[in-house]
Write an enzyme that holds these catalytic residues in place. Structure first.
Site, mmCIF file in Angstrom:
data_model
loop_
_atom_site.group_PDB
_atom_site.id
_atom_site.type_symbol
_atom_site.label_atom_id
_atom_site.label_comp_id
_atom_site.label_asym_id
_atom_site.label_seq_id
_atom_site.Cartn_x
_atom_site.Cartn_y
_atom_site.Cartn_z
ATOM 1 N N LEU A 8 4.005 1.690 -1.048
ATOM 2 C CA LEU A 8 4.708 1.785 -2.047
ATOM 3 C C LEU A 8 3.744 1.907 -3.026
ATOM 4 O O LEU A 8 4.129 3.225 -4.100
ATOM 5 C CB LEU A 8 5.532 0.767 -2.641
ATOM 6 C CG LEU A 8 6.355 0.520 -3.442
ATOM 7 C CD1 LEU A 8 7.892 1.584 -4.098
ATOM 8 C CD2 LEU A 8 6.907 -0.311 -4.028
ATOM 9 N N ASP A 60 -4.674 4.059 -2.833
ATOM 10 C CA ASP A 60 -3.494 4.596 -2.230
ATOM 11 C C ASP A 60 -3.522 5.601 -3.567
ATOM 12 O O ASP A 60 -2.485 6.176 -3.319
ATOM 13 C CB ASP A 60 -2.846 3.105 -2.874
ATOM 14 C CG ASP A 60 -3.084 2.121 -2.128
ATOM 15 O OD1 ASP A 60 -3.251 2.317 -1.380
ATOM 16 O OD2 ASP A 60 -2.547 1.319 -1.990
ATOM 17 N N TYR A 63 -1.760 -14.149 0.881
ATOM 18 C CA TYR A 63 -0.423 -13.204 1.757
ATOM 19 C C TYR A 63 0.103 -14.671 2.786
ATOM 20 O O TYR A 63 -0.235 -15.106 3.211
ATOM 21 C CB TYR A 63 -0.773 -12.957 2.694
ATOM 22 C CG TYR A 63 -1.528 -11.325 2.027
ATOM 23 C CD1 TYR A 63 -0.636 -10.571 1.460
ATOM 24 C CD2 TYR A 63 -2.906 -11.356 2.038
ATOM 25 C CE1 TYR A 63 -0.872 -9.219 0.956
ATOM 26 C CE2 TYR A 63 -3.613 -10.381 1.442
ATOM 27 C CZ TYR A 63 -2.450 -9.482 0.955
ATOM 28 O OH TYR A 63 -3.189 -7.977 0.552
ATOM 29 N N TRP A 64 1.946 -14.645 1.915
ATOM 30 C CA TRP A 64 2.649 -15.136 3.341
ATOM 31 C C TRP A 64 4.125 -13.734 3.421
ATOM 32 O O TRP A 64 4.075 -12.975 3.264
ATOM 33 C CB TRP A 64 3.786 -15.533 2.591
ATOM 34 C CG TRP A 64 3.194 -17.585 1.537
ATOM 35 C CD1 TRP A 64 2.973 -18.551 2.439
ATOM 36 C CD2 TRP A 64 1.862 -17.570 1.113
ATOM 37 N NE1 TRP A 64 2.953 -19.281 2.421
ATOM 38 C CE2 TRP A 64 1.939 -18.781 0.712
ATOM 39 C CE3 TRP A 64 1.535 -16.519 -0.235
ATOM 40 C CZ2 TRP A 64 0.865 -19.261 -0.198
ATOM 41 C CZ3 TRP A 64 0.571 -17.397 -1.451
ATOM 42 C CH2 TRP A 64 0.339 -18.390 -1.060
ATOM 43 N N ASN A 102 -5.676 2.714 7.655
ATOM 44 C CA ASN A 102 -5.771 1.542 5.867
ATOM 45 C C ASN A 102 -5.717 0.491 7.122
ATOM 46 O O ASN A 102 -5.473 -0.772 7.688
ATOM 47 C CB ASN A 102 -4.313 1.339 5.447
ATOM 48 C CG ASN A 102 -4.658 1.018 3.910
ATOM 49 O OD1 ASN A 102 -6.472 0.386 4.095
ATOM 50 N ND2 ASN A 102 -3.670 1.021 3.077
ATOM 51 N N LYS A 148 -12.201 9.492 1.891
ATOM 52 C CA LYS A 148 -12.870 8.792 0.681
ATOM 53 C C LYS A 148 -13.631 8.321 1.131
ATOM 54 O O LYS A 148 -13.747 7.242 2.338
ATOM 55 C CB LYS A 148 -11.154 8.114 -0.144
ATOM 56 C CG LYS A 148 -9.685 8.549 0.590
ATOM 57 C CD LYS A 148 -8.926 7.865 0.054
ATOM 58 C CE LYS A 148 -8.209 7.339 1.322
ATOM 59 N NZ LYS A 148 -6.835 6.623 1.812
ATOM 60 N N ASP A 207 0.416 -1.092 -0.051
ATOM 61 C CA ASP A 207 0.386 -0.297 0.190
ATOM 62 C C ASP A 207 0.871 1.232 -0.011
ATOM 63 O O ASP A 207 0.743 1.922 -0.908
ATOM 64 C CB ASP A 207 -1.517 -0.215 0.976
ATOM 65 C CG ASP A 207 0.031 -0.124 2.579
ATOM 66 O OD1 ASP A 207 0.653 -0.676 2.924
ATOM 67 O OD2 ASP A 207 -0.612 0.735 3.001
ATOM 68 N N GLY A 262 -15.593 5.816 -2.019
ATOM 69 C CA GLY A 262 -15.698 5.130 -3.115
ATOM 70 C C GLY A 262 -15.882 6.270 -3.792
ATOM 71 O O GLY A 262 -15.200 7.061 -4.434
ATOM 72 N N ALA A 263 -17.150 6.097 -5.007
ATOM 73 C CA ALA A 263 -18.374 7.534 -5.814
ATOM 74 C C ALA A 263 -18.772 8.256 -5.560
ATOM 75 O O ALA A 263 -19.029 9.107 -5.549
ATOM 76 C CB ALA A 263 -18.672 5.715 -6.636
HETATM 77 P P1 ADP Z 1 -10.280 2.724 -0.472
HETATM 78 O O1 ADP Z 1 -9.719 1.624 -2.036
HETATM 79 O O2 ADP Z 1 -9.317 3.184 0.500
HETATM 80 O O3 ADP Z 1 -11.253 1.378 -0.586
HETATM 81 P P2 ADP Z 1 -11.931 4.376 -1.571
HETATM 82 O O4 ADP Z 1 -13.257 3.208 -2.204
HETATM 83 O O5 ADP Z 1 -13.021 5.139 -0.532
HETATM 84 O O6 ADP Z 1 -10.713 3.776 -1.444
HETATM 85 O O7 ADP Z 1 -11.680 5.310 -3.305
HETATM 86 C C1 ADP Z 1 -10.780 6.248 -3.089
HETATM 87 C C2 ADP Z 1 -10.779 6.881 -4.131
HETATM 88 O O8 ADP Z 1 -10.999 6.507 -5.425
HETATM 89 C C3 ADP Z 1 -12.229 7.391 -3.977
HETATM 90 O O9 ADP Z 1 -11.996 9.023 -3.411
HETATM 91 C C4 ADP Z 1 -12.731 8.222 -5.531
HETATM 92 O O10 ADP Z 1 -11.689 9.619 -5.726
HETATM 93 C C5 ADP Z 1 -11.921 6.871 -6.602
HETATM 94 N N1 ADP Z 1 -13.305 6.030 -6.617
HETATM 95 C C6 ADP Z 1 -13.096 4.995 -6.090
HETATM 96 N N2 ADP Z 1 -14.463 4.061 -6.998
HETATM 97 C C7 ADP Z 1 -14.824 5.110 -7.211
HETATM 98 C C8 ADP Z 1 -16.230 4.912 -8.258
HETATM 99 N N3 ADP Z 1 -16.828 3.462 -8.178
HETATM 100 N N4 ADP Z 1 -15.937 6.167 -9.276
HETATM 101 C C9 ADP Z 1 -15.717 7.219 -8.989
HETATM 102 N N5 ADP Z 1 -14.430 6.720 -8.079
HETATM 103 C C10 ADP Z 1 -14.272 6.270 -7.185
#
Ligand code: ADP
Length: 306
Positions: free
Chosen positions: A30, A257, A100-101, A164, A224, A28, A226-227
């Site tokens: 790196l 990351d 993982y190992w 993380n 963060k 992560d 996701g979307a």
């Molecule tokens: P992690 O990998 O740590 O679970 P997230 O899933 O929250 O992190 O995503 C990190 C960033 O990646 C988000 O803030 C967004 O900018 C981008 N991202 C992740 N999933 C999507 C998606 N489905 N659509 C658009 N951007 C995304």
């Protein structure tokens, strides 16, 4: 040095469908450094990685990989009779499954020597670590690492931290929470992912998560989701930054990351937190459109180890 990342780089074996496995290197911290480097100017100084490796040929290959990528590796500890951690990625029911190992990997000894830590951190403008960096260390090593980070911070370095959260790597959850809170207390920038924090700590929403890290001591918190919008808490102001819809989602591995890498590079270049979140989301959008946690970025070709 502009940015030093500290953690575990592992051997990655992927593919395997035809009995042939492809060798790569990732982890992560790196991965984040890899993407940060793409947004930084080589003329502003090198970027570096700190970990512990063995003296075996695969450890040598990791050092060669870093050197070829223009990532300074000179401070890395080499521990005889220890080896790098390894993971394999298989396709299972249409998804990627990781095995993982890493229980005895050399990286667990990265904080055994206080002087090596101090030497690695010397002159770093920013130091990045994650909750995985903390999780793999024995308690004494973790305390030594936090002390060294505290001292580096007093010397002017900014500390950036992604919690993380990975309970499987911790012996007990109380220890996990305590260590993450201790790291947050010395972090200038915290970069949690809401899904982990909601699941393992119980935050009701990203704003609650941001407030919790700010209360722990992080000056700037970037959650963060996701979307969903990125929630930024900086100088007591909370801002939601909507994430542009992804053109393509092929593989979400490395989304967090790569977001962190884009974010930290932009902050080092003088962007505001909201501008940096935009840069982080743009970096992540490129990474989730391709397979693998580390993808080639054309901007990186002109990097040289300083
Ligand atoms: P992690 O990998 O740590 O679970 P997230 O899933 O929250 O992190 O995503 C990190 C960033 O990646 C988000 O803030 C967004 O900018 C981008 N991202 C992740 N999933 C999507 C998606 N489905 N659509 C658009 N951007 C995304």
């Amino acid at each position: 040095m502009q940015l030093l990342a500290i953690g575990e780089c592992m051997i990655e074996m992927s593919g395997g469908e035809d009995g042939c496995w492809r060798l790569g290197f990732a982890g992560d911290t790196l991965n984040t450094l890899w993407y940060a480097r793409a947004g930084l100017h080589p003329a502003d100084g090198p970027v570096g990685y700190f970990t512990a490796l063995g003296t075996d040929s695969f450890s040598d290959r990791i050092v060669d990989f870093l050197d070829e990528a223009g990532i300074a590796s000179g401070a890395i500890r080499r521990i005889p009779n220890r080896r790098p951690g390894l993971y394999m990625i298989e396709q299972k029911d249409g998804d990627r499954a990781f095995t993982y190992w890493r229980d005895t990997s050399a990286a667990r000894g990265l904080a055994d020597d206080a002087e090596a830590l101090r030497a690695a951190m010397r002159d770093a403008r920013m130091i990045y670590l994650s909750g995985i960096t903390l999780a793999i260390l024995p308690a004494e090593g973790r305390a030594r690492l936090l002390d060294a980070l505290r001292a580096a911070r007093e010397g002017g370095a900014r500390i950036a931290f992604d919690p993380n959260i990975r309970p499987a790597l911790w012996l007990d959850e109380v220890e996990m929470r305590d260590a993450i809170t201790a790291a947050a207390a010395i972090s200038d920038i915290a970069l949690p992912s809401f899904d982990d924090e909601a699941r393992w700590i119980g935050d009701a929403d990203p704003a609650a998560c941001a407030r919790r890290y700010a209360a722990a001591g992080s000056g700037e918190v970037v959650v963060k989701d996701g979307a969903g919008p990125v929630t930024i808490l900086s100088e007591h102001a909370m801002t939601d930054m909507p994430v542009p819809p992804a053109a393509k989602v092929v593989d979400a591995t490395g989304a967090g990351d790569s977001f962190n890498g884009g974010y930290l590079a932009a902050r080092l270049n003088g962007s505001t937190p909201v501008e940096a979140a935009r840069a982080g989301a743009a970096m992540a959008a490129r990474v989730i459109a391709a397979h693998g946690a580390i993808i080639d970025l054309p901007e990186t070709s002109d990097w040289q180890t300083g």
